[in-house]
Enzyme design. Structure first.
Site, PDB file in Angstrom:
ATOM      1  N   ASP A  62     124.303  45.951  54.017  1.00 30.98           N
ATOM      2  CA  ASP A  62     124.149  45.712  52.585  1.00 30.98           C
ATOM      3  C   ASP A  62     123.297  44.448  52.427  1.00 30.98           C
ATOM      4  O   ASP A  62     123.785  43.326  52.523  1.00 30.98           O
ATOM      5  CB  ASP A  62     125.519  45.543  51.924  1.00 30.98           C
ATOM      6  CG  ASP A  62     125.402  45.284  50.412  1.00 30.98           C
ATOM      7  OD1 ASP A  62     124.285  44.964  49.948  1.00 30.98           O
ATOM      8  OD2 ASP A  62     126.426  45.387  49.709  1.00 30.98           O
ATOM      9  N   LYS A  76     119.035  44.403  43.592  1.00 30.89           N
ATOM     10  CA  LYS A  76     118.694  43.104  43.020  1.00 30.89           C
ATOM     11  C   LYS A  76     117.177  42.862  42.959  1.00 30.89           C
ATOM     12  O   LYS A  76     116.532  43.403  42.079  1.00 30.89           O
ATOM     13  CB  LYS A  76     119.456  42.005  43.758  1.00 30.89           C
ATOM     14  CG  LYS A  76     120.963  42.088  43.443  1.00 30.89           C
ATOM     15  CD  LYS A  76     121.735  40.816  43.719  1.00 30.89           C
ATOM     16  CE  LYS A  76     123.117  40.894  43.068  1.00 30.89           C
ATOM     17  NZ  LYS A  76     124.224  41.035  43.989  1.00 30.89           N
ATOM     18  N   PHE A  87     131.714  41.549  49.552  1.00 29.98           N
ATOM     19  CA  PHE A  87     131.392  41.898  48.159  1.00 29.98           C
ATOM     20  C   PHE A  87     130.306  42.964  48.175  1.00 29.98           C
ATOM     21  O   PHE A  87     129.194  42.723  48.652  1.00 29.98           O
ATOM     22  CB  PHE A  87     130.918  40.700  47.332  1.00 29.98           C
ATOM     23  CG  PHE A  87     130.649  41.120  45.908  1.00 29.98           C
ATOM     24  CD1 PHE A  87     131.672  41.183  44.978  1.00 29.98           C
ATOM     25  CD2 PHE A  87     129.378  41.520  45.510  1.00 29.98           C
ATOM     26  CE1 PHE A  87     131.442  41.634  43.679  1.00 29.98           C
ATOM     27  CE2 PHE A  87     129.142  41.971  44.212  1.00 29.98           C
ATOM     28  CZ  PHE A  87     130.178  42.010  43.298  1.00 29.98           C
TER      29      PHE A  87
HETATM   30  C1  PLP Z   1     125.303  42.093  43.779  1.00 34.40           C
HETATM   31  C2  PLP Z   1     125.710  42.835  45.013  1.00 34.40           C
HETATM   32  C3  PLP Z   1     126.066  44.197  44.969  1.00 34.40           C
HETATM   33  C4  PLP Z   1     126.198  44.955  43.666  1.00 34.40           C
HETATM   34  O1  PLP Z   1     125.017  45.021  42.947  1.00 34.40           O
HETATM   35  P1  PLP Z   1     125.069  45.382  41.372  1.00 34.40           P
HETATM   36  O2  PLP Z   1     123.632  45.599  41.003  1.00 34.40           O
HETATM   37  O3  PLP Z   1     125.684  44.233  40.677  1.00 34.40           O
HETATM   38  O4  PLP Z   1     125.888  46.619  41.245  1.00 34.40           O
HETATM   39  C5  PLP Z   1     126.361  44.827  46.154  1.00 34.40           C
HETATM   40  N1  PLP Z   1     126.309  44.175  47.323  1.00 34.40           N
HETATM   41  C6  PLP Z   1     125.978  42.873  47.409  1.00 34.40           C
HETATM   42  C7  PLP Z   1     125.926  42.201  48.746  1.00 34.40           C
HETATM   43  C8  PLP Z   1     125.692  42.145  46.254  1.00 34.40           C
HETATM   44  O5  PLP Z   1     125.415  40.841  46.329  1.00 34.40           O
END
Ligand code: PLP
Length: 413
Positions: free
Chosen positions: A230, A259, A145
């Protein structure tokens, strides 16, 4: 979120009527929040065990963060990158230092950081590695994700994220998560990057085998491929270390952050790497109107200062052990498995007791807010300011919900 003169039923009705139905929220209408607690429009209090998917790692309205936000609101909030601001340089310097890297590219949402990381990797491949233009490929993991843009869902393996959204962006190769040999086999001379969540969050808090990330690091180095981590959900103290990669002493070439970087106040994300990678961007080649704005940068600087104390990392490590011990004690009483690190737990529920969604509804009625990830998995990811007593109380509520559901199923049968 509250409306003047509107109770929770009215607010829910308005949202139902006028907000696109791209989420299916629990029927809790937040009116205020403080630390680990959310209060709804009727004054009921809930222990927040989701922390906005880890965007609220430091708790709701952490005093140091709200203080700097208030002060910055009264100073300057946005000038765009057409001019300098006195907040951007200090933020990037502090974040680069926290990451042990040379340069920071500030963006807003997590998805934008991922998109930017992909662009940087392709540009690096073309300009530095010598990959023919338009031929670069990036290796990703199954069940990843990384966000919701077209390019990102192009390499999702979740059908509901993709169905109906094509045509998709080419240039991605998918391999199983946790298998370094599959990455080695997928690499060719045009591979520019391996993009991974060090611990897969939305997939259900999947911790890879111990040798996975060290071997990925080694494979990337040997093949001159960028390792992009990520850490948007796993990073910034969530797992008990600053970055999840730290658990394996792995340093990626590129960190993607978001985040919690915005302190639960502003969308703030970043790509962080050394100059030999991020230096491929020149004026005009990439940008964002709001990226690195003074308000977000001031907040981000405070977030980095909070992280530099190490307090949140050690809270997450210590309290995480307690949370995992308590949750594991429920294995056999409706819980099948507990995964994760620090204050981050994926809990598989016996599907006979109901879906994760059903159990999160029941938990909300007991005053604990969690979210299902997939099918029968619940995620516990409270703000890192949660106390021992609050963790125990949350697990007590969960224990009660499981017992009620077991009794209910037994009586139905
Ligand atoms: C939440 C998330 C994203 C996307 O972040 P948004 O601010 O919602 O666009 C990307 N990678 C990971 C691992 C995430 O948990």
């Amino acid at each position: 979120m509250t409306l003047v003169d509107a109770g929770s039923a009215d607010a829910l009705a308005l949202e139902d009527r006028y907000t696109a139905h791209n989420y299916s929220p629990l029927p809790v209408v937040a009116a205020s929040a403080d630390g680990a607690w959310i209060t709804d429009v009727e004054g009921r209090r809930y222990l927040d065990c989701l922390a906005a998917y880890s965007a609220v790692n430091f708790g709701h309205r952490h005093p140091a963060i709200t203080a700097v936000a208030h002060a910055q609101l009264d100073t300057v909030t946005l000038v765009s990158r057409a001019f300098h601001s006195d907040r951007l340089g200090p933020f990037c310097a502090a974040l680069a230092r926290l990451c042990g890297k040379e340069l920071v590219l500030p963006m807003n949402s997590g998805a934008e950081a991922v998109e930017s990381g992909i662009k940087v990797a392709r540009k690096w491949g073309t300009d530095v590695k010598g990959v023919p233009a338009g031929e670069a490929n990036i290796i990703v993991a199954e069940n990843n994700f990384h966000g919701r843009t077209i390019s990102i869902v192009s390499f999702s393996t979740d059908e509901s994220a993709r169905s109906g959204f094509g045509p998709f962006t080419p240039g991605f190769r998918t391999v199983p998560f946790g298998d370094p040999d599959a990455i080695a086999a997928a690499i060719d001379e045009n591979t520019v990057a391996v993009l991974l969540e060090p611990i897969q969050g939305e997939a259900g808090i999947i911790v890879p085998p111990a040798d996975y990330l060290p071997r990925v690091r080694d494979i990337c180095s040997r093949h001159r491929v960028l390792m992009i981590a990520d850490e948007i959900q796993s990073g910034l103290a969530r797992t008990g270390r600053t970055f999840a990669c730290d658990h394996w002493d792995v340093v990626p070439d590129v960190y993607l952050l978001g985040k919690a970087l915005g302190g639960g106040v502003m969308p703030l994300s970043a790509v962080v790497a050394d100059a030999d990678v991020l230096g491929v961007l020149h004026p005009g080649e990439h940008g964002s109107t709001f990226g690195g704005n003074p308000l977000a940068a001031a907040i981000g600087t405070t977030v980095v200062e909070l992280l530099a104390t190490g307090e949140f990392q050690s809270r997450s490590a210590t309290l995480g052990t307690r949370l995992h011990d308590r949750l594991r004690a429920l294995i056999g009483s409706g819980v099948l498995a507990v995964r994760g690190l620090g204050l981050w737990a994926g809990v598989d529920i016996d599907p006979a007791l109901g879906t994760g969604k059903h159990l999160s509804h029941l938990l909300a009625q007991h005053g604990v807010l969690v979210k299902d990830t997939h099918g029968s998995t619940l995620r516990f990811a409270p703000p890192l300011v949660i106390t021992e007593e609050e963790i125990d109380w949350a697990v007590e509520q969960f224990t009660a919900v499981l017992a009620e559901e077991r009794a209910h199923r037994a009586s139905v049968r």
